[in-house]
Design an enzyme around this catalytic site. Structure first.
Site: not given
Length: 295
Positions: A116, A271
């Site tokens: 991320s 994610h």
């Protein structure tokens, strides 16, 4: 000096520097390989995402050190974990911190893994100093300007409410957080940032909430725009969660221009790829990095 097959050595003079550079010393946890003797490849730097820390990557770092017989440095990026706080929080500043860490530890062409926010930090380091990075593994992020999920803004709001409540128990903090996030694993992840004030005994967050809140609008950005001006031609593995939107198919052509040797590993997850599918992630990374040494 340890030799690594097909890799050129890192030199301190190779780093791009900035006249306005102000780096902070990064906290880290070193995970050592278990075998006696030299490492089987260059060290690995593992970078967490927004609101994370080196603790989040502890298990996977241990596994990679074991399976690859390499040193793995899990680091705390600025304003996270045990690293210092600084009012500036953008990808160039974070990349300069990492470059400073590499120089300080005299690391020779480390492989960079980042999830991320950490993925964009890793990509930024590789594009700024391509000759100093042996391999790159960005996890569920792309080298593009994109809007962060609204969830991160909600998390900041929840943290502020928790601190204002001046509660003393983590269970009470979790009860507040449930109003903003239903998923227990994500709440547990966020609550790893809680500490207790020695004076008031109230829980508070060790991360600088205001600094990170002020940075949210820019954390979807990427500091490079033109692949003709910055390119990393080393081995690159983009890992994406198939249920996430951060590495869209439409971004792949641009990824290929910035990182012409990239491979794509799809993992059926959201994610939070590493925590959702740790074994698939481990296998993919081990296979990729072992192939680089044998090529």
């Amino acid at each position: 000096m340890i030799g690594y097959p097909s890799l050129r050595m890192l030199t301190r003079r190779a780093f791009t520097t900035s006249t306005a550079k102000h780096t902070v010393p990064l906290a880290y946890k070193l995970h050592e390989f278990p075998k006696v003797g030299s490492a089987d490849g260059p060290p690995i730097l593992f970078m967490h995402g927004l609101f994370g820390s080196k603790q989040n990557n502890r298990s996977i770092s241990k596994a990679l050190a074991r399976d690859l017989n390499r040193l793995v440095y899990a680091i705390d990026l600025r304003n996270h974990g045990e690293s210092p706080h600084d009012i500036r929080h953008d990808y160039t500043a974070m990349a300069e911190d990492v470059e400073g860490f590499i120089m300080e530890k005299s690391l020779e062409q480390p492989a960079l893994i980042g999830h991320s926010m950490g993925a964009k930090v890793a990509m930024t380091v590789a594009l700024r100093n391509p000759q100093t990075v042996s391999a790159l593994i960005p996890v569920d992020n792309s080298p593009i300007d994109a809007t962060l999920k609204s969830d991160f803004g909600k998390y900041v709001q929840a943290m502020r409410v928790i601190e204002d409540a001046k509660i003393s128990r983590q269970s009470d903090a979790d009860a507040i957080l449930q109003k903003y996030e239903e998923a227990l694993p994500i709440r547990q992840f966020l609550l790893t940032n809680l500490t207790r004030s020695p004076d008031t005994k109230a829980v508070k967050f060790r991360i600088p909430i205001k600094t990170l809140a002020d940075s949210l609008d820019h954390l979807g950005d990427f500091p490079f725009r033109d692949p003709d001006e910055a390119r990393y031609e080393g081995p690159t593995l983009f890992v994406r969660g198939t249920k996430s939107h951060y590495v869209a198919d439409e971004a792949l052509p641009l990824i290929g221009r910035f990182f012409p040797r990239f491979e794509l590993l799809d993992i059926e997850s959201g994610h939070w790829v590493i925590s959702e599918k740790p074994e698939e992630f481990r296998k993919g990374v081990v296979d990729f990095l072992q192939r680089q040494l044998s090529s």
